[in-house]
Design a protein around this motif. Sequence first.
Motif, mmCIF file in Angstrom:
data_model
loop_
_atom_site.group_PDB
_atom_site.id
_atom_site.type_symbol
_atom_site.label_atom_id
_atom_site.label_comp_id
_atom_site.label_asym_id
_atom_site.label_seq_id
_atom_site.Cartn_x
_atom_site.Cartn_y
_atom_site.Cartn_z
ATOM 1 N N VAL A 1 0.828 -1.223 0.000
ATOM 2 C CA VAL A 1 0.000 0.000 0.000
ATOM 3 C C VAL A 1 0.859 1.268 0.000
ATOM 4 C CG1 VAL A 1 -2.019 -1.066 1.063
ATOM 5 C CG2 VAL A 1 -0.275 -0.021 2.526
ATOM 6 N N TYR A 2 2.181 1.087 0.124
ATOM 7 C CA TYR A 2 3.096 2.224 -0.009
ATOM 8 C C TYR A 2 2.741 3.058 -1.242
ATOM 9 C CZ TYR A 2 7.435 4.674 -1.278
ATOM 10 O OH TYR A 2 8.347 5.614 -1.639
ATOM 11 N N ARG B 1 -6.330 11.421 2.185
ATOM 12 C CA ARG B 1 -6.717 10.536 3.288
ATOM 13 C C ARG B 1 -6.369 9.093 2.949
ATOM 14 N NH1 ARG B 1 -11.240 11.913 6.834
ATOM 15 N NH2 ARG B 1 -10.965 14.118 7.247
ATOM 16 N N SER B 2 -6.032 8.326 3.979
ATOM 17 C CA SER B 2 -5.742 6.901 3.777
ATOM 18 C C SER B 2 -7.018 6.080 3.864
ATOM 19 C CB SER B 2 -4.801 6.390 4.855
ATOM 20 O OG SER B 2 -3.605 7.100 4.780
ATOM 21 N N ALA B 3 -7.165 5.161 2.942
ATOM 22 C CA ALA B 3 -8.370 4.316 2.928
ATOM 23 C C ALA B 3 -8.456 3.427 4.176
ATOM 24 C CB ALA B 3 -8.396 3.471 1.674
ATOM 25 N N GLU B 4 -7.336 3.206 4.850
ATOM 26 C CA GLU B 4 -7.371 2.376 6.062
ATOM 27 C C GLU B 4 -8.336 2.940 7.104
ATOM 28 O OE1 GLU B 4 -4.725 2.868 4.219
ATOM 29 O OE2 GLU B 4 -3.068 1.526 4.732
ATOM 30 N N THR C 1 -6.653 7.078 -0.975
ATOM 31 C CA THR C 1 -5.814 6.025 -1.542
ATOM 32 C C THR C 1 -6.702 4.868 -2.002
ATOM 33 O OG1 THR C 1 -5.531 4.977 0.621
ATOM 34 C CG2 THR C 1 -3.869 6.580 -0.028
ATOM 35 N N GLY C 2 -6.499 4.406 -3.230
ATOM 36 C CA GLY C 2 -7.209 3.226 -3.691
ATOM 37 C C GLY C 2 -6.547 1.967 -3.150
ATOM 38 N N TYR C 3 -7.128 0.795 -3.470
ATOM 39 C CA TYR C 3 -6.500 -0.510 -3.253
ATOM 40 C C TYR C 3 -6.542 -0.986 -1.798
ATOM 41 C CZ TYR C 3 -2.683 -4.010 -4.140
ATOM 42 O OH TYR C 3 -1.893 -5.129 -4.277
ATOM 43 N N THR D 1 -8.957 -3.995 8.516
ATOM 44 C CA THR D 1 -9.907 -4.798 9.286
ATOM 45 C C THR D 1 -10.514 -3.904 10.378
ATOM 46 O OG1 THR D 1 -8.188 -5.438 10.829
ATOM 47 C CG2 THR D 1 -8.520 -6.889 8.922
ATOM 48 N N PRO D 2 -11.600 -4.355 11.013
ATOM 49 C CA PRO D 2 -12.210 -3.507 12.063
ATOM 50 C C PRO D 2 -11.191 -3.114 13.140
ATOM 51 C CG PRO D 2 -13.683 -5.296 11.489
ATOM 52 C CD PRO D 2 -12.400 -5.553 10.740
ATOM 53 N N ASP D 3 -10.182 -3.956 13.399
ATOM 54 C CA ASP D 3 -9.185 -3.540 14.393
ATOM 55 C C ASP D 3 -7.969 -2.853 13.774
ATOM 56 O OD1 ASP D 3 -8.662 -5.976 13.358
ATOM 57 O OD2 ASP D 3 -8.090 -6.956 15.244
ATOM 58 N N GLY D 4 -8.107 -2.410 12.538
ATOM 59 C CA GLY D 4 -7.121 -1.481 11.991
ATOM 60 C C GLY D 4 -5.918 -2.088 11.292
ATOM 61 N N VAL D 5 -5.968 -3.378 10.952
ATOM 62 C CA VAL D 5 -4.839 -3.974 10.239
ATOM 63 C C VAL D 5 -5.050 -3.793 8.729
ATOM 64 C CG1 VAL D 5 -3.463 -6.067 9.890
ATOM 65 C CG2 VAL D 5 -4.638 -5.683 12.081
ATOM 66 N N THR D 6 -4.002 -3.285 8.056
ATOM 67 C CA THR D 6 -4.119 -2.964 6.625
ATOM 68 C C THR D 6 -4.417 -4.198 5.775
ATOM 69 O OG1 THR D 6 -2.619 -1.108 6.847
ATOM 70 C CG2 THR D 6 -2.855 -2.025 4.638
ATOM 71 N N THR D 7 -5.364 -4.018 4.839
ATOM 72 C CA THR D 7 -5.680 -5.073 3.874
ATOM 73 C C THR D 7 -5.632 -4.463 2.470
ATOM 74 O OG1 THR D 7 -8.028 -4.509 4.038
ATOM 75 C CG2 THR D 7 -7.264 -6.327 5.406
ATOM 76 N N THR D 8 -5.625 -5.321 1.436
ATOM 77 C CA THR D 8 -5.815 -4.816 0.076
ATOM 78 C C THR D 8 -6.959 -5.574 -0.595
ATOM 79 O OG1 THR D 8 -4.269 -6.338 -0.980
ATOM 80 C CG2 THR D 8 -3.360 -4.238 -0.194
ATOM 81 N N LEU D 9 -7.480 -4.953 -1.654
ATOM 82 C CA LEU D 9 -8.668 -5.484 -2.320
ATOM 83 C C LEU D 9 -8.318 -6.320 -3.539
ATOM 84 C CD1 LEU D 9 -10.731 -2.151 -2.218
ATOM 85 C CD2 LEU D 9 -10.772 -4.006 -0.539
#
Length: 466
Positions: free
Chosen positions: A118-119, A142-145, A184-186, A190-198
């Motif tokens: 996600v960088y 803004r960050s999508a996270e 940010t796209g992509y 998670t609900p507890d804030g861990v970065t994911t990608t689509l």
Amino acid sequence: MQRTVLKFGGTSVGSAEAIERVARIVASTAGERLVVVSATAGTTDALFAAVRSAAAGDLAAARARLDQLDALHRAIAGQLGIAVPTELDGLRAQTLSLLEAVHLLREASPKAIDAIVVYGEHASAPLVSATLRKHGLRSESRSAEQLIVTDDVFGNASPLVSQTRERCAPLRELAAAGAVTVVTGYAGATPDGVTTTLGRGGSDYSAAIFAAAIDATELRIYTDVSGVMSADPRVVKDARTLPVLSYLEATELAYFGAKVLHPRTVLPAIEAGIPVRILNTFAPEEPGTTISSFAPRDGSVVKATASLAGLGLINVAGAGMSGVPGFAARVFDTCAAEKVSVLMISQASSENSICFIVPSEAAQSLRAALERMLSRELARHDVERVTVEAPVAIVSAVGEGMRGTPGVAARVFTSLARAKVNVIAIAQGSSELNISLVVTENDRENAVRAIHDEFHSGRASVRLSA
Ligand code: ADP
Ligand code: ASP
Ligand code: MG
């Protein structure tokens, strides 16, 4: 009131000149606006390569890639005449720590990969936002996270709709107040804030999720071609832009390899009744493609031909399988246990066999797993063999006009025979919206061109009306 979500892909933000175009497009769009950006072209691939280097023990190579990306984004800022975004320092440091962790463990978990790749979007969004400010717009990134809440399927996450909608409420307010937020796209978290990608190409999906979450009146996906075309223009030189596509056609094309659209993009927007247009950043005045929820009747039969490479065909064959209840279930359970997704199940030939398509990198290990699972049947010769053919490709002809039109399959196969393309397998399909077939990867481009020629050249239309 118009509320438009504008998504810009990798090439569209890939240089200072392209970002200037983006700013002009956004500035000339009336009403409320939200901008979604991809990583600059090539950046996500470079990040994946850095992860592979780190996991393979070569931290220096991983660091060199990251340094190159850092330098690239600083150079673009310089060419744009804007200050280097302060975010870049923290981003580089954090991504380097993650690469170091991958290097230490010699292992890249899907979770770690997501946090690293996600960088790209985090680096491009502040550049675009600062350029919009330079053009006199009020803008921040803004960050999508913080905005898209997803499940924890790292690498291919799905949004949790109501939580995402809640988080996106401030975006609506910002847009209503005249600010243009660049998200940010992509990515998601998670609900507890861990970065994911689509999933790869997922910024399109992000844009559709945002469009639904802020009740946009239109979603525009700006890319480097003038809409969805009758074939990949890199393969078929005279491919044409399709003015209208039904969402089913768009989904099938995306699933079967038309990279211009992420397969899951259309659904959130269509469900919310938001029109989707695919437009060209480098020729924004062109009408592009509109995706509509209904099937437009334009007299076409096959609207577009797509292809998907890098696949393997697995064949489980043997006379003793016929009539054994649960046999297919055991085969596909093994695929699931090995976490291999099956892209297509093909029509059985005269021999008793189960034949299906998986990503080629998974094919050999899946064969071994199937042989273990079937060891008794193999010993008894109920199953004769489990074979892999790779690399193969799926080629698909897609169009709502195929429904109820006799002779389409015959024309597809005749055109392939004429081009001397050997068809290895044919897909089972009941939608009548597509015909998919498997060819060797070597034959892929010829197959696409043959089908495209048959249905799109002047010659074919003369033959049709004759
Ligand atoms: P972006 O970075 O803007 O998301 P992508 O590279 O993901 O752009 O998708 C655009 C590319 O998709 C085009 O440059 C084109 O080569 C490819 N493509 C494949 N099939 C099609 C098609 N049927 N119509 C248009 N483009 C296609
Ligand atoms: N940057 C991501 C990718 O290359 C997402 C995207 O561009 O849509 O896959
Ligand atoms: Mg894309």
